[in-house]
Scaffold this motif. Structure first.
Motif, mmCIF file in Angstrom:
data_model
loop_
_atom_site.group_PDB
_atom_site.id
_atom_site.type_symbol
_atom_site.label_atom_id
_atom_site.label_comp_id
_atom_site.label_asym_id
_atom_site.label_seq_id
_atom_site.Cartn_x
_atom_site.Cartn_y
_atom_site.Cartn_z
ATOM 1 N N ASP A 169 0.844 -0.982 0.091
ATOM 2 C CA ASP A 169 0.056 0.052 0.032
ATOM 3 C C ASP A 169 0.807 1.101 0.026
ATOM 4 O O ASP A 169 0.461 2.356 -0.576
ATOM 5 N N GLU A 170 1.905 1.387 0.608
ATOM 6 C CA GLU A 170 2.951 2.264 0.596
ATOM 7 C C GLU A 170 3.409 2.830 -0.614
ATOM 8 O O GLU A 170 3.708 3.748 -0.944
ATOM 9 N N LEU A 171 3.601 1.749 -1.523
ATOM 10 C CA LEU A 171 4.130 1.792 -2.886
ATOM 11 C C LEU A 171 3.039 2.159 -3.705
ATOM 12 O O LEU A 171 3.533 3.091 -4.743
ATOM 13 N N ILE A 172 1.929 2.107 -3.599
ATOM 14 C CA ILE A 172 0.738 2.399 -4.245
ATOM 15 C C ILE A 172 0.363 3.953 -4.011
ATOM 16 O O ILE A 172 0.143 4.739 -5.173
ATOM 17 N N ASP A 173 0.367 4.329 -2.745
ATOM 18 C CA ASP A 173 -0.064 5.629 -2.606
ATOM 19 C C ASP A 173 0.809 6.738 -3.207
ATOM 20 O O ASP A 173 0.189 7.763 -3.705
ATOM 21 N N PRO A 174 2.286 6.722 -3.196
ATOM 22 C CA PRO A 174 2.910 7.735 -4.078
ATOM 23 C C PRO A 174 2.601 7.698 -5.396
ATOM 24 O O PRO A 174 2.679 8.749 -6.037
ATOM 25 N N LEU A 175 2.031 6.657 -6.091
ATOM 26 C CA LEU A 175 1.774 6.754 -7.601
ATOM 27 C C LEU A 175 0.405 7.331 -7.752
ATOM 28 O O LEU A 175 0.395 7.771 -8.806
#
Length: 176
Positions: A169-175
């Protein structure tokens, strides 16, 4: 007090093919529904068509009653009218003192009268909606803050999060 839904069927029993129509508007209190969705002062409309045959009496018709409840998604008051179809067969017992009927699905006919109160009570209760909606597209309440989503949107993040996937989820949020 005699029930308005006790119907004398002696004339029907004497001649196969005889018919009788019964239209009654009775108070809900007469049926003792015991259900908070139906107010005891509400009228219950009952239409019954009776037809005699060689095996008994066939009763068909419908019932209508107003109901009120809460919407399952928004908890707002909801009202409506329930219409239920009635279809029953009443047959005399064939054996002396036995419970054997000519039709296994038939209700026993004892005497010259049929009391429709239990029949109507059952079909009305079965016809009431279990989880009514104020409208088919009701968005309901916000699961986090309880705001009524039909009147105004709330700012809550309602995405379901699974902590096992928190690193992804941390990887998706910046995108986003």
């Amino acid at each position: 007090m005699a029930s308005t839904l006790v119907v004398n069927v002696l004339d029907l029993l004497r001649r196969a093919g005889a018919t009788k129509d019964v239209q009654v508007v009775a108070r809900a209190s007469e049926f003792a529904f015991g259900d908070p969705r139906i107010d005891d002062s509400t009228d219950v409309t009952v239409n019954i068509h009776l037809e005699s045959g060689t095996g008994g009496i066939v009763a068909t018709g419908d019932t209508r009653v107003a109901w009120s409840s809460q919407g399952r998604r928004c908890l707002r008051p909801v009202t409506g009218e329930s219409r239920s179809d009635l279809s029953e067969i009443f047959s005399r017992e064939t054996g002396r003192g036995q419970e054997s009927l000519t039709d296994p699905d038939a209700l026993p006919l004892t005497g010259d009268q049929i009391d429709f109160v239990p029949v109507v009570r059952e079909i009305v209760l079965l016809g009431l909606p279990l989880a009514p909606l104020c409208r088919p597209d009701c968005p309901g309440l916000c699961p986090r803050c309880g705001a009524d989503l039909a009147t105004s949107p709330c700012g809550c993040d309602v995405r379901a999060r699974d902590e096992r996937w928190a690193a992804l989820d941390e990887l998706i949020d910046p995108l986003e």
